[in-house]
Scaffold this active site. Structure first.
Site, PDB file in Angstrom:
ATOM      1  N   TYR A 132      -6.768  -8.210  -4.408  1.00  0.00           N
ATOM      2  CA  TYR A 132      -7.780  -7.735  -3.463  1.00  0.00           C
ATOM      3  C   TYR A 132      -7.123  -7.153  -2.220  1.00  0.00           C
ATOM      4  CZ  TYR A 132     -11.982  -8.517  -0.444  1.00  0.00           C
ATOM      5  OH  TYR A 132     -13.045  -8.405   0.401  1.00  0.00           O
ATOM      6  N   LYS A 160      -9.207  -4.939  -6.553  1.00  0.00           N
ATOM      7  CA  LYS A 160     -10.393  -4.703  -5.723  1.00  0.00           C
ATOM      8  C   LYS A 160      -9.947  -4.032  -4.435  1.00  0.00           C
ATOM      9  CE  LYS A 160     -14.003  -7.142  -3.111  1.00  0.00           C
ATOM     10  NZ  LYS A 160     -14.486  -8.479  -2.670  1.00  0.00           N
TER      11      LYS A 160
END
EC number: 4.3.3.7
Length: 292
Positions: A132, A160
């Site tokens: 992420y 992400k």
């Protein structure tokens, strides 16, 4: 798991005294199951860093024992490597499908430090991992070179991207062209889809699980004419104060949770009006009825 295009970054519902509201948690998970969305728990939307370690265990235990019909991803975030590897080891034994890994907070590691951090976490994991990039919360961007160095790791499943930058997204796409990239910004999903994105990790789908799923499907198909400005305005309303303040307030107003309680330092007093939230809610519901 590979066919899940929408993951909901789930809130953590709380009672008036600040304890976890497990009945509400069960109910909001059921709404995501009805829509077929994957679920992320204990991320920033779930106020994961504001929860005590035993509370996080209770949430994972509750979900693990629940018998879910959709995959569950668990957030891993902090700055102490041993604490995070212990957390992954604990969750390895539970009925969850994947982990979300973020850069360590505050320390701002460079390329070598980031590589060692993510490799150490993925080495301990028995499950696929999504890395992420959220520099607004960690204080440092994820280097594309780190992904290149990790791309052959057996547990690197997806990335992400939530820096708010399409150019950043394209850098990651170039660095790891065979690894799925998910938008971490609801409002940028149509743009990321055109750049090769695979899906969305969403805040909005807490309130609109079926509606957001259609939004993602249309984005990925390039059928975006009906998305603007309705979805742009809705996402703006949801981030009119720090996430998840507006989200919890609207969910409480709609009767989806009993209380809009937050952990300090977040407070509902940051939100001066809910008019924009109610207007966006009505607009999204009407959009869905016209487009489903």
């Amino acid at each position: 798991m590979t066919d899940i295009q929408l993951w909901t970054a789930l809130i953590t519902p709380m009672k008036e005294d600040g304890s976890i509201h497990f009945k509400n948690l069960d109910e909001i998970i059921s709404r995501q199951e009805e829509a077929g969305n994957g679920i992320l728990v204990l991320g920033s939307t779930g106020e994961g860093l504001a929860l005590a370690h035993n509370e996080k265990k209770e949430i994972v235990d509750f979900i693990s024992d629940r018998g879910n019909s959709v995959p569950i991803m668990v957030g891993v975030g902090g700055f102490n490597l041993k604490t995070q590897t212990d957390w992954i080891s604990y969750c390895n034994e539970k009925n969850i499908e994947s982990f979300l890994l973020v850069n360590p907070l505050y320390s701002k590691p460079g390329l070598k430090g980031q590589f060692e951090w993510f490799k150490s976490l993925m080495d301990v994991s028995d499950k696929p991992c999504m890395i992420y990039n959220i520099p607004s919360r960690t204080g440092v961007k994820l280097f594309p070179e780190v992904l290149q160095q990790l791309k052959h790791h057996g547990n690197l499943w997806a990335v992400k991207e939530a820096s708010g930058s399409i150019s950043e997204f394209q850098e990651f796409r170039k660095a790891v062209p065979s690894i799925p990239l998910f938008s971490g910004d609801d409002g940028l999903m149509p743009f990321f889809a055109t750049a090769g994105g695979s899906g969305l990790v969403s805040v909005a789908s807490n309130i609109w699980p079926k509606e957001t799923k259609l939004y993602v499907e249309k984005s990925l198909k390039g059928d975006t004419a009906s998305l603007f400005p309705i979805w742009t305005d809705a996402v703006k309303a949801l981030f009119s104060a720090s996430n998840p303040i507006p989200l919890k307030v609207l969910m409480k107003e709609k009767g989806l949770i009993e209380r809009s309680v937050l952990r300090s330092p977040l407070t509902n007093e940051e939100l001066s009006s809910t008019d924009h939230l109610r207007a966006s809610d009505e607009a999204i519901i009407n959009w869905y009825q016209l487009n489903k």
